[in-house]
Motif scaffolding. Structure first.
Motif, PDB file in Angstrom:
ATOM      1  N   CYS A  88       4.205   8.640  -6.296  1.00  0.00           N
ATOM      2  CA  CYS A  88       4.813   7.304  -6.551  1.00  0.00           C
ATOM      3  C   CYS A  88       3.679   6.725  -7.587  1.00  0.00           C
ATOM      4  O   CYS A  88       4.235   5.927  -8.609  1.00  0.00           O
ATOM      5  CB  CYS A  88       4.803   6.386  -5.434  1.00  0.00           C
ATOM      6  SG  CYS A  88       6.102   6.912  -4.331  1.00  0.00           S
ATOM      7  N   TRP A 121       7.536   1.373  -7.884  1.00  0.00           N
ATOM      8  CA  TRP A 121       6.912   2.545  -7.492  1.00  0.00           C
ATOM      9  C   TRP A 121       5.633   2.128  -6.752  1.00  0.00           C
ATOM     10  O   TRP A 121       5.299   2.979  -5.771  1.00  0.00           O
ATOM     11  CB  TRP A 121       6.600   3.587  -8.677  1.00  0.00           C
ATOM     12  CG  TRP A 121       7.774   3.918  -9.314  1.00  0.00           C
ATOM     13  CD1 TRP A 121       8.466   3.500 -10.400  1.00  0.00           C
ATOM     14  CD2 TRP A 121       8.594   4.945  -8.671  1.00  0.00           C
ATOM     15  NE1 TRP A 121       9.463   4.321 -10.693  1.00  0.00           N
ATOM     16  CE2 TRP A 121       9.588   5.249  -9.581  1.00  0.00           C
ATOM     17  CE3 TRP A 121       8.404   5.802  -7.376  1.00  0.00           C
ATOM     18  CZ2 TRP A 121      10.528   6.304  -9.432  1.00  0.00           C
ATOM     19  CZ3 TRP A 121       9.602   6.849  -7.213  1.00  0.00           C
ATOM     20  CH2 TRP A 121      10.471   7.050  -8.227  1.00  0.00           C
ATOM     21  N   ARG A 178       4.195   7.750 -11.072  1.00  0.00           N
ATOM     22  CA  ARG A 178       5.381   7.229 -11.679  1.00  0.00           C
ATOM     23  C   ARG A 178       5.148   5.966 -12.212  1.00  0.00           C
ATOM     24  O   ARG A 178       5.569   5.516 -13.114  1.00  0.00           O
ATOM     25  CB  ARG A 178       6.583   7.332 -10.509  1.00  0.00           C
ATOM     26  CG  ARG A 178       7.244   8.805 -10.194  1.00  0.00           C
ATOM     27  CD  ARG A 178       7.913   9.225 -11.563  1.00  0.00           C
ATOM     28  NE  ARG A 178       8.879   8.661 -11.988  1.00  0.00           N
ATOM     29  CZ  ARG A 178      10.248   8.702 -11.848  1.00  0.00           C
ATOM     30  NH1 ARG A 178      10.433   9.686 -10.927  1.00  0.00           N
ATOM     31  NH2 ARG A 178      11.204   8.050 -12.290  1.00  0.00           N
ATOM     32  N   ALA A 179       4.313   5.116 -11.322  1.00  0.00           N
ATOM     33  CA  ALA A 179       4.090   3.636 -11.516  1.00  0.00           C
ATOM     34  C   ALA A 179       3.157   3.597 -12.913  1.00  0.00           C
ATOM     35  O   ALA A 179       3.457   2.970 -13.916  1.00  0.00           O
ATOM     36  CB  ALA A 179       3.271   3.094 -10.611  1.00  0.00           C
ATOM     37  N   VAL A 205      14.246   1.285  -6.261  1.00  0.00           N
ATOM     38  CA  VAL A 205      13.682   2.077  -7.234  1.00  0.00           C
ATOM     39  C   VAL A 205      14.694   3.134  -7.928  1.00  0.00           C
ATOM     40  O   VAL A 205      14.746   3.657  -9.143  1.00  0.00           O
ATOM     41  CB  VAL A 205      12.541   2.870  -6.789  1.00  0.00           C
ATOM     42  CG1 VAL A 205      12.925   4.145  -6.190  1.00  0.00           C
ATOM     43  CG2 VAL A 205      11.470   3.185  -7.965  1.00  0.00           C
ATOM     44  N   SER A 236       7.314  -0.443 -12.748  1.00  0.00           N
ATOM     45  CA  SER A 236       6.299   0.226 -12.097  1.00  0.00           C
ATOM     46  C   SER A 236       5.942  -0.602 -10.602  1.00  0.00           C
ATOM     47  O   SER A 236       5.250  -0.096  -9.573  1.00  0.00           O
ATOM     48  CB  SER A 236       4.874  -0.130 -12.941  1.00  0.00           C
ATOM     49  OG  SER A 236       4.776  -1.420 -13.055  1.00  0.00           O
ATOM     50  N   ARG A 250      13.422   2.472  -1.928  1.00  0.00           N
ATOM     51  CA  ARG A 250      13.791   3.633  -2.431  1.00  0.00           C
ATOM     52  C   ARG A 250      15.168   3.308  -2.978  1.00  0.00           C
ATOM     53  O   ARG A 250      15.722   3.606  -3.963  1.00  0.00           O
ATOM     54  CB  ARG A 250      14.264   4.708  -1.256  1.00  0.00           C
ATOM     55  CG  ARG A 250      13.066   5.486  -0.967  1.00  0.00           C
ATOM     56  CD  ARG A 250      13.325   6.545  -0.206  1.00  0.00           C
ATOM     57  NE  ARG A 250      12.253   7.412   0.433  1.00  0.00           N
ATOM     58  CZ  ARG A 250      12.248   8.117   1.602  1.00  0.00           C
ATOM     59  NH1 ARG A 250      13.226   7.994   2.365  1.00  0.00           N
ATOM     60  NH2 ARG A 250      11.004   8.631   1.732  1.00  0.00           N
TER      61      ARG A 250
END
Length: 551
Positions: A437, A416, A440-441, A406, A413, A403
């Protein structure tokens, strides 16, 4: 000092005064300049922009000069306390600064000695600079009285920063650079205090072109790589031949993972400056990522012959041995780099990677922690800590560090995906969080092509077959566009064929089954069975012999 000289020779001379055969550089057709310049070259800053004039420092009193020269000689010999003692009664601003700076460095030297005595050459301890209190008292009084010069303000800012008074350090360092913008060390200290864009924007800086250098560098530290790149390309309009600016452009593009452009720039830099070692460790990282064995070997040999006792040289050689799989040798060179510069961030991070490869998790964690102590904004070290705890089957700890990484690098990517894989572990089994996640990647240009396939699998596992089909189709389209084959394509084709058949979309299912007939494994037999079943369902006639379908 040589940085300033590099910028001086980086300015193109007036063609009206110099003939083409006598200009400083014959690099006007440089491929880098053609490729990355956005503005026409100008020998002065852009018209219409108001710049403050650069102040000239006043000369000290004549009576200080002899003592100052003696003290400067001691200072150059690293005899800091002797230098401070010589200037104990001198009152000129230049002498006062040198005396205070000598005391500060004497305190730093003693702190280093205590660290070595307590924890070893690469250790750390609670040692402090014992000169900070007296220096803060003296410099604070001079600042309030208005008798301190810009260099004294710079030193006062360092003292305040070391004592943790960052708000006042901001104010003092801004005053220093506004009074004398040429001191890049003051800008660097100010940059280290700008931990957010809000702090950076709040600084009341004069509009000097050194401010542009500062902002470009600060944007890099804040991971605002596109903004940094724009700023450096703007500066390149004036400093057309500056190797430093070209190297900074390469850094920004490296952070954006544009490795091809980075390689072009570094190749040109080495042609123009064949004995350059600065920033070549980043070039070695690019060659490592691209697995260019011969090029990395050549670079390692080149820097070894140029200066083998530079931290960058040791780091490059360490990368070379790492690429060869000789991780123990690689660690030797990274540790050598740290003996030369214990705050060399890349060496700590890369050494952590080597310990991960060697399955020495405790040593990897220690290396990564040293890296984040030096620079808490280094996302690679936080990511490495996450990987190390993941190897120890401690997903909650790993998730905490992923976390952090990121947060610092939200457009990567890989970070994530690492977080998603943590959520998928048996201990956590938080599949909805994993899906977020992976999404998001997928939106961050997942170059490793993991996210879409995993999204399809997770939706299928949760019984959401429509969503699974959506992601399998997107993954299939991407594989086709990139001309990739492999088990992911077979998996997508089988699922889509089965899903379409179950929902009565026989023509679409037949397309996927026909593509599976091109394979030679069990998937081909599966496709044949599905085709027979679909034809029987669509017609009362006996099914066609699928053996006659195109292979």
């Amino acid at each position: 000092m040589y940085r300033a000289a590099e910028q001086l020779v980086g300015i193109e001379q007036d063609p009206a005064k110099y003939t083409p055969t006598n200009t400083r550089f014959q690099r006007g057709s440089s491929s880098i300049r053609r490729r990355f310049r956005t503005n026409d070259i100008t020998s002065t800053p852009v018209a219409g922009v108001s710049y403050v004039s650069t102040p000239v420092m006043e000369e000290d009193e004549v009576e200080d000069s002899d003592f100052y020269l003696l003290a400067k000689s001691y200072f150059d010999c690293r005899e800091y306390r002797r230098a401070a003692h010589v200037l104990r009664d001198q009152t000129g601003r230049r002498s006062v600064f040198l005396r205070c700076y000598a005391l500060y460095l004497a305190g730093e030297k003693r702190k280093e000695e205590e660290m070595i005595e307590l924890e070893g050459p690469l250790g750390k301890s609670n040692a402090v600079n014992r000169e900070l209190i007296s220096l803060e008292r003296e410099l604070s009084t001079s600042w309030k009285n208005g008798t301190v010069d810009p260099f004294g303000l710079y030193l006062y800012g360092i003292v305040l920063k070391d004592k943790g008074n960052e708000n006042l350090a901001h104010t003092v360092l801004v005053e220093s650079v506004n009074s004398y913008p040429w001191n890049w060390n003051a800008w660097s200290e100010l940059k280290s205090l700008c931990t957010s864009i809000d702090i950076l924007n709040s600084l009341n800086l004069n509009n000097h072109w050194m401010k542009d250098y500062f902002l470009a560098s600060a944007y890099q530290e804040l991971r605002m790589h596109n903004e940094s790149l724009t700023k450096y390309e703007y500066l390149q309009g004036t400093f057309s031949f500056s190797n430093y600016i070209q190297a900074q452009i390469a850094k920004a593009q490296y952070s954006l993972r544009e490795f091809e452009q980075v390689e072009v720039i570094f190749e040109e830099l080495l042609r123009n400056d064949p004995y350059r070692v600065d920033d070549m460790d980043m070039y070695s990282n690019v060659l490592y990522a691209k697995e260019c064995f011969s090029a990395l070997s050549y670079l390692a040999h080149r820097v070894f012959m140029t200066d083998k006792y530079r931290p960058e040289s040791c780091c490059i050689i360490g990368n070379y041995y790492s690429l060869k799989g000789q991780h123990e040798k690689s660690v030797v060179y990274f540790r050598r780099a740290l003996k030369l510069d214990k705050n060399y961030l890349s060496a700590w991070t890369l050494m952590g990677h080597e310990y991960v490869e060697m399955k020495n998790t405790p040593a990897a964690i220690d290396a990564y922690r040293r890296a984040v102590d030096i620079n808490p904004r280094d996302y690679r070290a936080w990511y490495g800590l996450g990987q190390a705890y993941e190897m120890m089957h401690m997903p909650l700890y790993a998730l905490h560090y992923f976390r952090k990484s990121v947060f610092l690098q939200p457009n990567d990517s890989r970070l994530w995906i690492a977080m998603a894989q943590c959520y998928e572990t048996e201990q956590l089994h938080m599949l909805e969080e994993a899906i977020k996640c992976y999404r998001r990647a997928a939106n961050c240009n997942d170059s490793e092509a993991i996210a879409l396939n995993q999204l399809a699998k997770l939706h299928h596992a949760l019984g959401r077959d429509e969503e699974a089909a959506f992601y399998y189709k997107k993954d299939l389209e991407r594989m086709e566009a990139e001309e990739r084959e492999g088990p992911n394509m077979v998996e997508a084709l089988i699922f889509l064929a089965t899903h379409c058949r179950a929902h009565g979309r026989f023509e679409e299912a037949e397309v996927y089954c026909t593509r599976l007939l091109d394979y030679t494994g069990p998937e081909k037999e599966t496709a044949k069975i599905m085709l027979r079943g679909m034809r029987m369902a669509q017609s009362s006639f006996p099914p066609m012999d699928v053996e006659h379908f195109p292979p």
